[in-house]
Design a protein around this motif. Structure first.
Motif, PDB file in Angstrom:
ATOM      1  N   ALA A  59       0.835  -1.202   0.000  1.00 35.67           N
ATOM      2  CA  ALA A  59       0.000   0.000   0.000  1.00 35.67           C
ATOM      3  C   ALA A  59       0.867   1.248   0.000  1.00 35.67           C
ATOM      4  CB  ALA A  59      -0.902   0.002   1.227  1.00 35.67           C
ATOM      5  N   SER A  60       0.360   2.287  -0.653  1.00 35.14           N
ATOM      6  CA  SER A  60       1.042   3.574  -0.693  1.00 35.14           C
ATOM      7  C   SER A  60       0.010   4.668  -0.898  1.00 35.14           C
ATOM      8  CB  SER A  60       2.059   3.591  -1.839  1.00 35.14           C
ATOM      9  OG  SER A  60       2.663   4.868  -1.948  1.00 35.14           O
ATOM     10  N   GLY A  61       0.078   5.726  -0.098  1.00 33.91           N
ATOM     11  CA  GLY A  61      -0.832   6.850  -0.270  1.00 33.91           C
ATOM     12  C   GLY A  61      -2.294   6.490  -0.047  1.00 33.91           C
ATOM     13  N   GLY A  62      -2.557   5.480   0.772  1.00 30.12           N
ATOM     14  CA  GLY A  62      -3.933   5.072   1.042  1.00 30.12           C
ATOM     15  C   GLY A  62      -4.544   4.219  -0.048  1.00 30.12           C
ATOM     16  N   ALA A  63      -3.699   3.593  -0.871  1.00 26.61           N
ATOM     17  CA  ALA A  63      -4.215   2.760  -1.957  1.00 26.61           C
ATOM     18  C   ALA A  63      -3.321   1.540  -2.158  1.00 26.61           C
ATOM     19  CB  ALA A  63      -4.277   3.554  -3.253  1.00 26.61           C
ATOM     20  N   ILE A  64      -3.920   0.483  -2.715  1.00 31.99           N
ATOM     21  CA  ILE A  64      -3.163  -0.679  -3.155  1.00 31.99           C
ATOM     22  C   ILE A  64      -3.630  -1.033  -4.560  1.00 31.99           C
ATOM     23  CG2 ILE A  64      -2.668  -1.650  -0.875  1.00 31.99           C
ATOM     24  CD1 ILE A  64      -4.964  -3.607  -1.280  1.00 31.99           C
ATOM     25  N   ALA A  65      -2.735  -1.616  -5.334  1.00 35.34           N
ATOM     26  CA  ALA A  65      -3.063  -2.014  -6.705  1.00 35.34           C
ATOM     27  C   ALA A  65      -2.666  -3.468  -6.911  1.00 35.34           C
ATOM     28  CB  ALA A  65      -2.334  -1.126  -7.711  1.00 35.34           C
ATOM     29  N   SER A  66      -3.414  -4.134  -7.757  1.00 31.76           N
ATOM     30  CA  SER A  66      -3.085  -5.525  -8.083  1.00 31.76           C
ATOM     31  C   SER A  66      -1.675  -5.583  -8.666  1.00 31.76           C
ATOM     32  CB  SER A  66      -4.108  -6.100  -9.056  1.00 31.76           C
ATOM     33  OG  SER A  66      -4.179  -5.323 -10.237  1.00 31.76           O
ATOM     34  N   ASP A  67      -0.972  -6.674  -8.371  1.00 30.16           N
ATOM     35  CA  ASP A  67       0.394  -6.799  -8.887  1.00 30.16           C
ATOM     36  C   ASP A  67       0.560  -7.990  -9.829  1.00 30.16           C
ATOM     37  OD1 ASP A  67       0.331  -8.895  -7.092  1.00 30.16           O
ATOM     38  OD2 ASP A  67       2.024  -8.200  -5.887  1.00 30.16           O
ATOM     39  N   ALA A  68      -0.557  -8.531 -10.301  1.00 28.70           N
ATOM     40  CA  ALA A  68      -0.540  -9.612 -11.289  1.00 28.70           C
ATOM     41  C   ALA A  68      -1.865  -9.601 -12.044  1.00 28.70           C
ATOM     42  CB  ALA A  68      -0.339 -10.958 -10.601  1.00 28.70           C
ATOM     43  N   ASP A  69      -1.853 -10.120 -13.257  1.00 26.23           N
ATOM     44  CA  ASP A  69      -3.091 -10.241 -14.021  1.00 26.23           C
ATOM     45  C   ASP A  69      -4.066 -11.154 -13.280  1.00 26.23           C
ATOM     46  OD1 ASP A  69      -1.870  -8.757 -16.007  1.00 26.23           O
ATOM     47  OD2 ASP A  69      -1.725 -10.418 -17.438  1.00 26.23           O
ATOM     48  N   VAL A  70      -5.354 -10.846 -13.384  1.00 24.36           N
ATOM     49  CA  VAL A  70      -6.408 -11.728 -12.895  1.00 24.36           C
ATOM     50  C   VAL A  70      -7.154 -12.194 -14.141  1.00 24.36           C
ATOM     51  CG1 VAL A  70      -8.449 -11.947 -11.436  1.00 24.36           C
ATOM     52  CG2 VAL A  70      -6.596 -10.380 -10.770  1.00 24.36           C
ATOM     53  N   THR A  71      -7.135 -13.498 -14.401  1.00 21.10           N
ATOM     54  CA  THR A  71      -7.631 -14.016 -15.677  1.00 21.10           C
ATOM     55  C   THR A  71      -8.639 -15.143 -15.491  1.00 21.10           C
ATOM     56  OG1 THR A  71      -5.535 -13.449 -16.735  1.00 21.10           O
ATOM     57  CG2 THR A  71      -6.925 -15.037 -17.877  1.00 21.10           C
ATOM     58  N   TRP A  72      -9.725 -15.037 -16.215  1.00 20.13           N
ATOM     59  CA  TRP A  72     -10.713 -16.106 -16.330  1.00 20.13           C
ATOM     60  C   TRP A  72     -10.563 -16.664 -17.738  1.00 20.13           C
ATOM     61  CZ3 TRP A  72     -11.422 -11.660 -13.697  1.00 20.13           C
ATOM     62  CH2 TRP A  72     -11.991 -11.717 -12.419  1.00 20.13           C
ATOM     63  N   THR A  73     -10.441 -17.979 -17.882  1.00 19.62           N
ATOM     64  CA  THR A  73     -10.348 -18.604 -19.196  1.00 19.62           C
ATOM     65  C   THR A  73     -11.627 -19.383 -19.480  1.00 19.62           C
ATOM     66  OG1 THR A  73      -9.244 -20.525 -18.252  1.00 19.62           O
ATOM     67  CG2 THR A  73      -7.839 -18.795 -19.151  1.00 19.62           C
ATOM     68  N   SER A  74     -11.950 -19.522 -20.745  1.00 20.50           N
ATOM     69  CA  SER A  74     -13.175 -20.218 -21.171  1.00 20.50           C
ATOM     70  C   SER A  74     -14.372 -19.732 -20.358  1.00 20.50           C
ATOM     71  CB  SER A  74     -13.013 -21.734 -21.023  1.00 20.50           C
ATOM     72  OG  SER A  74     -11.962 -22.186 -21.827  1.00 20.50           O
TER      73      SER A  74
END
Length: 127
Positions: A59-74
């Motif tokens: 977290a930084s500045g009151g926020a967090i961001a995803s650090d990897a792709d989130v993927t749904w297949t088929s």
């Protein structure tokens, strides 16, 4: 993408702050929705009901961001994902919060990805 936290999560954070208890979520799971998930996170679920795990950078500045792709297949069904919900389990579990995503239509069988860094959770930080 923006988010709102659940009552469960707010209470857990305040309990940790005010009562010296600890709180953590081992893994956060994301579920797609075709409309606002509502206060319980269960409304307007997409045909694709699989929850995918998501990891976050520090977290930084009151926020967090995803650090990897989130993927749904088929992916199941043809819809337009407009919202997401966050959970502490791959099924059942506690609803943590929800938010909006840029509307992205998909067709049955497609691969749907939220790219790394594109899922950002933030709170207003006192100046």
């Amino acid at each position: 993408m923006s988010t709102g936290i659940s009552t469960y999560l707010a209470n857990a954070w305040f309990d940790a702050l005010g009562n010296a208890t600890s709180f953590s979520v081992a893994t956060v799971y994301i579920q797609l929705h075709i409309g606002d998930p509502g206060a319980a996170g269960t409304a307007n679920t997409a045909t694709e009901t699989t929850r995918k795990s998501c990891s976050f950078a520090a977290a930084s500045g009151g926020a967090i961001a995803s650090d990897a792709d989130v993927t749904w297949t088929s992916i199941a069904g043809s819809q337009d994902a407009t919202h997401f919900s966050l959970w502490d389990a791959s099924s059942s579990g506690n609803f943590l919060g929800s938010g909006t995503i840029t509307a992205n239509a998909y067709s049955a069988g497609d691969t749907y990805t939220i790219p790394s860094g594109q899922l950002t959770l933030s709170l207003t930080v006192a100046a």
